[in-house]
Scaffold this active site. Structure first.
Site, PDB file in Angstrom:
ATOM      1  N   MET A   1       8.418   4.902   5.252  1.00  0.00           N
ATOM      2  CA  MET A   1       8.570   3.475   5.055  1.00  0.00           C
ATOM      3  C   MET A   1       9.894   3.415   4.158  1.00  0.00           C
ATOM      4  O   MET A   1      10.656   2.334   4.204  1.00  0.00           O
ATOM      5  CB  MET A   1       7.315   2.911   4.093  1.00  0.00           C
ATOM      6  CG  MET A   1       6.334   3.121   5.167  1.00  0.00           C
ATOM      7  SD  MET A   1       6.278   2.155   6.777  1.00  0.00           S
ATOM      8  CE  MET A   1       6.895   0.448   6.290  1.00  0.00           C
TER       9      MET A   1
ATOM     10  N   ASP B   1      23.507 -11.088   5.690  1.00  0.00           N
ATOM     11  CA  ASP B   1      23.999 -11.782   4.544  1.00  0.00           C
ATOM     12  C   ASP B   1      25.588 -12.213   4.307  1.00  0.00           C
ATOM     13  O   ASP B   1      25.971 -13.257   3.816  1.00  0.00           O
ATOM     14  CB  ASP B   1      23.195 -11.309   3.208  1.00  0.00           C
ATOM     15  CG  ASP B   1      23.499 -12.281   1.920  1.00  0.00           C
ATOM     16  OD1 ASP B   1      23.097 -13.531   2.134  1.00  0.00           O
ATOM     17  OD2 ASP B   1      24.003 -11.833   1.034  1.00  0.00           O
TER      18      ASP B   1
ATOM     19  N   LEU C   1       0.692  -1.138  -0.004  1.00  0.00           N
ATOM     20  CA  LEU C   1      -0.064   0.140  -0.014  1.00  0.00           C
ATOM     21  C   LEU C   1       0.667   1.302  -0.055  1.00  0.00           C
ATOM     22  O   LEU C   1       0.302   2.527  -0.006  1.00  0.00           O
ATOM     23  CB  LEU C   1      -1.050  -0.128   1.263  1.00  0.00           C
ATOM     24  CG  LEU C   1      -2.195  -1.119   0.951  1.00  0.00           C
ATOM     25  CD1 LEU C   1      -2.970  -1.281   2.317  1.00  0.00           C
ATOM     26  CD2 LEU C   1      -2.923  -1.309  -0.120  1.00  0.00           C
ATOM     27  N   CYS C   2       2.392   1.296  -0.281  1.00  0.00           N
ATOM     28  CA  CYS C   2       3.009   2.350  -0.347  1.00  0.00           C
ATOM     29  C   CYS C   2       2.908   2.889  -1.713  1.00  0.00           C
ATOM     30  O   CYS C   2       2.856   2.063  -2.691  1.00  0.00           O
ATOM     31  CB  CYS C   2       4.579   2.074  -0.186  1.00  0.00           C
ATOM     32  SG  CYS C   2       4.882   1.696   1.777  1.00  0.00           S
ATOM     33  N   HIS C   3       2.941   4.310  -1.850  1.00  0.00           N
ATOM     34  CA  HIS C   3       2.781   4.858  -2.996  1.00  0.00           C
ATOM     35  C   HIS C   3       4.446   4.685  -3.652  1.00  0.00           C
ATOM     36  O   HIS C   3       5.394   4.915  -3.027  1.00  0.00           O
ATOM     37  CB  HIS C   3       2.420   6.322  -2.863  1.00  0.00           C
ATOM     38  CG  HIS C   3       0.971   6.635  -2.453  1.00  0.00           C
ATOM     39  ND1 HIS C   3       0.803   6.553  -1.052  1.00  0.00           N
ATOM     40  CD2 HIS C   3      -0.040   6.796  -3.187  1.00  0.00           C
ATOM     41  CE1 HIS C   3      -0.474   6.629  -0.927  1.00  0.00           C
ATOM     42  NE2 HIS C   3      -0.898   6.904  -2.330  1.00  0.00           N
TER      43      HIS C   3
END
Length: 161
Positions: free
Chosen positions: A110, A125, A73-75
């Site tokens: 975000m 990693d 739902l992030c633009h």
């Protein structure tokens, strides 16, 4: 009020069409705890895979640009600045700070959080072969500027802009 839910409780992307374009900025952080020998290997440049901080920095920058692909739902945003800083913290941790900026209709929290998180995952990693006990912790928003909700600084009361 949860802005990503409609009146029936269904998830939807917030409509920002009528919001003013304003300057927005967010800063996030994350920590990666590790054995002191692992941190020393990173700082001294002795990692066989190369410059861990450089790779993590680039990964964080790429992640900020891809946030809307990862979080439904992030633009999609046209970020104008992304900075990722990595530094040794004590003898057993790396502190990552990520900042994102734009002039736009929605915030960049975000994107900053994603940048810090993916930089931390990249460190994990690259170093997991020598230290499987690493811990990614304290991923959080440090500061947010711009927009209707005002100026936020972590660990302080909300400040209006």
């Amino acid at each position: 009020m949860l802005t990503h839910l409609d009146s029936q409780g269904r998830a939807n992307m917030v409509d920002v069409t009528d919001k003013a374009v304003t300057s927005r900025e967010a800063v996030a952080e994350a920590f990666v705890r590790m054995l002191p020998t692992t941190l020393q290997m990173i700082v001294s440049g002795g990692h066989p895979k190369g410059d861990v901080f450089a790779v993590a920095r680039i990964a964080g920058i790429q992640a900020a640009k891809k946030t809307s692909d990862l979080i439904p739902l992030c633009h999609p945003l046209m970020l104008t600045s992304i900075k990722v800083h990595l530094a040794a913290e004590g003898d057993d941790a790396v502190r990552i700070t990520a900042s994102c900026k734009l002039a736009g209709q929605t915030g960049v929290e975000m994107e900053a959080l994603t940048a810090a998180s993916v930089a931390a995952l990249t460190i994990y990693d690259m170093c997991k072969a020598v230290d499987r006990g690493m811990v990614i912790e304290s991923v959080r928003l440090l500061e947010k500027l711009g927009g209707k909700s005002g100026h936020f600084i972590a660990d302080q009361a909300q400040v209006s802009s």
